[in-house]
Design a protein around this motif. Structure first.
Motif, PDB file in Angstrom:
ATOM      1  N   THR A   1       0.872  -1.172   0.000  1.00  0.00           N
ATOM      2  CA  THR A   1       0.000   0.000   0.000  1.00  0.00           C
ATOM      3  C   THR A   1       0.910   1.222   0.000  1.00  0.00           C
ATOM      4  O   THR A   1       1.847   1.299   0.790  1.00  0.00           O
ATOM      5  CB  THR A   1      -0.895   0.036   1.257  1.00  0.00           C
ATOM      6  N   ALA A   2       0.656   2.171  -0.920  1.00  0.00           N
ATOM      7  CA  ALA A   2       1.503   3.360  -1.009  1.00  0.00           C
ATOM      8  C   ALA A   2       0.666   4.575  -1.382  1.00  0.00           C
ATOM      9  O   ALA A   2      -0.353   4.446  -2.053  1.00  0.00           O
ATOM     10  CB  ALA A   2       2.614   3.149  -2.032  1.00  0.00           C
ATOM     11  N   GLN A   3       1.104   5.737  -0.950  1.00  0.00           N
ATOM     12  CA  GLN A   3       0.409   6.985  -1.248  1.00  0.00           C
ATOM     13  C   GLN A   3       0.849   7.580  -2.583  1.00  0.00           C
ATOM     14  O   GLN A   3       0.084   8.248  -3.238  1.00  0.00           O
ATOM     15  CB  GLN A   3       0.640   8.009  -0.132  1.00  0.00           C
ATOM     16  N   GLY A   4       2.089   7.333  -2.985  1.00  0.00           N
ATOM     17  CA  GLY A   4       2.625   7.949  -4.193  1.00  0.00           C
ATOM     18  C   GLY A   4       2.653   6.993  -5.366  1.00  0.00           C
ATOM     19  O   GLY A   4       1.937   5.994  -5.411  1.00  0.00           O
ATOM     20  N   ASP A   5       3.519   7.312  -6.324  1.00  0.00           N
ATOM     21  CA  ASP A   5       3.685   6.506  -7.524  1.00  0.00           C
ATOM     22  C   ASP A   5       4.606   5.317  -7.232  1.00  0.00           C
ATOM     23  O   ASP A   5       5.385   5.339  -6.277  1.00  0.00           O
ATOM     24  CB  ASP A   5       4.275   7.347  -8.652  1.00  0.00           C
ATOM     25  N   PHE A   6       4.519   4.297  -8.098  1.00  0.00           N
ATOM     26  CA  PHE A   6       5.262   3.066  -7.861  1.00  0.00           C
ATOM     27  C   PHE A   6       5.712   2.488  -9.196  1.00  0.00           C
ATOM     28  O   PHE A   6       4.915   2.413 -10.128  1.00  0.00           O
ATOM     29  CB  PHE A   6       4.349   2.053  -7.149  1.00  0.00           C
ATOM     30  N   ARG A   7       6.967   2.080  -9.280  1.00  0.00           N
ATOM     31  CA  ARG A   7       7.469   1.396 -10.470  1.00  0.00           C
ATOM     32  C   ARG A   7       7.987   0.034 -10.034  1.00  0.00           C
ATOM     33  O   ARG A   7       8.804  -0.067  -9.122  1.00  0.00           O
ATOM     34  CB  ARG A   7       8.588   2.182 -11.153  1.00  0.00           C
ATOM     35  N   LEU A   8       7.512  -1.006 -10.725  1.00  0.00           N
ATOM     36  CA  LEU A   8       7.907  -2.370 -10.410  1.00  0.00           C
ATOM     37  C   LEU A   8       8.621  -2.984 -11.608  1.00  0.00           C
ATOM     38  O   LEU A   8       8.015  -3.158 -12.666  1.00  0.00           O
ATOM     39  CB  LEU A   8       6.674  -3.218 -10.058  1.00  0.00           C
ATOM     40  N   ASP A   9       9.906  -3.268 -11.446  1.00  0.00           N
ATOM     41  CA  ASP A   9      10.681  -3.973 -12.462  1.00  0.00           C
ATOM     42  C   ASP A   9      11.022  -5.378 -11.986  1.00  0.00           C
ATOM     43  O   ASP A   9      11.535  -6.182 -12.741  1.00  0.00           O
ATOM     44  CB  ASP A   9      11.962  -3.201 -12.810  1.00  0.00           C
ATOM     45  N   GLY A  10      10.738  -5.669 -10.723  1.00  0.00           N
ATOM     46  CA  GLY A  10      10.951  -6.992 -10.147  1.00  0.00           C
ATOM     47  C   GLY A  10       9.639  -7.771 -10.133  1.00  0.00           C
ATOM     48  O   GLY A  10       8.804  -7.616 -11.028  1.00  0.00           O
ATOM     49  N   ARG A  11       9.467  -8.621  -9.099  1.00  0.00           N
ATOM     50  CA  ARG A  11       8.266  -9.451  -8.990  1.00  0.00           C
ATOM     51  C   ARG A  11       7.548  -9.161  -7.680  1.00  0.00           C
ATOM     52  O   ARG A  11       8.186  -8.966  -6.652  1.00  0.00           O
ATOM     53  CB  ARG A  11       8.636 -10.920  -9.051  1.00  0.00           C
ATOM     54  N   LEU A  12       6.225  -9.166  -7.753  1.00  0.00           N
ATOM     55  CA  LEU A  12       5.381  -9.012  -6.572  1.00  0.00           C
ATOM     56  C   LEU A  12       4.387 -10.154  -6.542  1.00  0.00           C
ATOM     57  O   LEU A  12       3.652 -10.368  -7.508  1.00  0.00           O
ATOM     58  CB  LEU A  12       4.634  -7.673  -6.597  1.00  0.00           C
ATOM     59  N   GLU A  13       4.379 -10.902  -5.435  1.00  0.00           N
ATOM     60  CA  GLU A  13       3.369 -11.925  -5.201  1.00  0.00           C
ATOM     61  C   GLU A  13       2.496 -11.409  -4.070  1.00  0.00           C
ATOM     62  O   GLU A  13       2.753 -11.646  -2.895  1.00  0.00           O
ATOM     63  CB  GLU A  13       4.022 -13.263  -4.855  1.00  0.00           C
TER      64      GLU A  13
END
Length: 124
Positions: A26-38
């Motif tokens: 959970t985040a208030q700002g912007d997010f960049r994901l180049d890895g993996r999220l499960e």
């Protein structure tokens, strides 16, 4: 020529290539994901899933650019963009949708305006 996807907010969280996160974010700002999220991700900003990014979980955010892969449902309040290399397996709920040729999408798509109109006719 590589495209650069700039984040709109000054608060940008980044998960780099080679990183695996297990759990919800959970985040208030912007997010960049180049890895993996499960896990699931919920933002009040913009999400960019980079070319090497992979999410196995649900997404809720304001705007999203999907360049990598998502296995889960996506809910975007403003604009969802599926780039040519995107692979999305799941249902999407959006306000506006842009799909580049070559993007792969498997699931259902519902637009927020469509849901509002259905609710208006149900109340009449």
């Amino acid at each position: 020529m590589a495209k650069s996807f700039e984040m709109e907010n000054s608060t940008v969280n980044t998960i780099s290539t080679g990183t695996l996160i297990k759990g919800d974010i959970t985040a208030q700002g912007d997010f960049r994901l180049d890895g993996r999220l499960e896990g699931n991700i919920q933002l009040n900003g913009k999400l960019v899933v980079g070319e090497t990014g992979h999410i196995r979980g649900n997404i809720v955010c304001q705007n999203a650019n999907i360049i990598g892969q998502v296995d889960g449902n996506i809910s975007v309040k403003e604009v969802l963009t599926l780039h040519a290399s995107a692979v999305v397996k799941g249902d999407i709920l959006i306000n506006k949708l842009a799909i580049e040729p070559g993007a792969a999408f498997s699931g259902t798509c519902r637009m927020l305006d469509e849901l509002r109109k259905e609710n208006d006719t149900d109340e009449a």
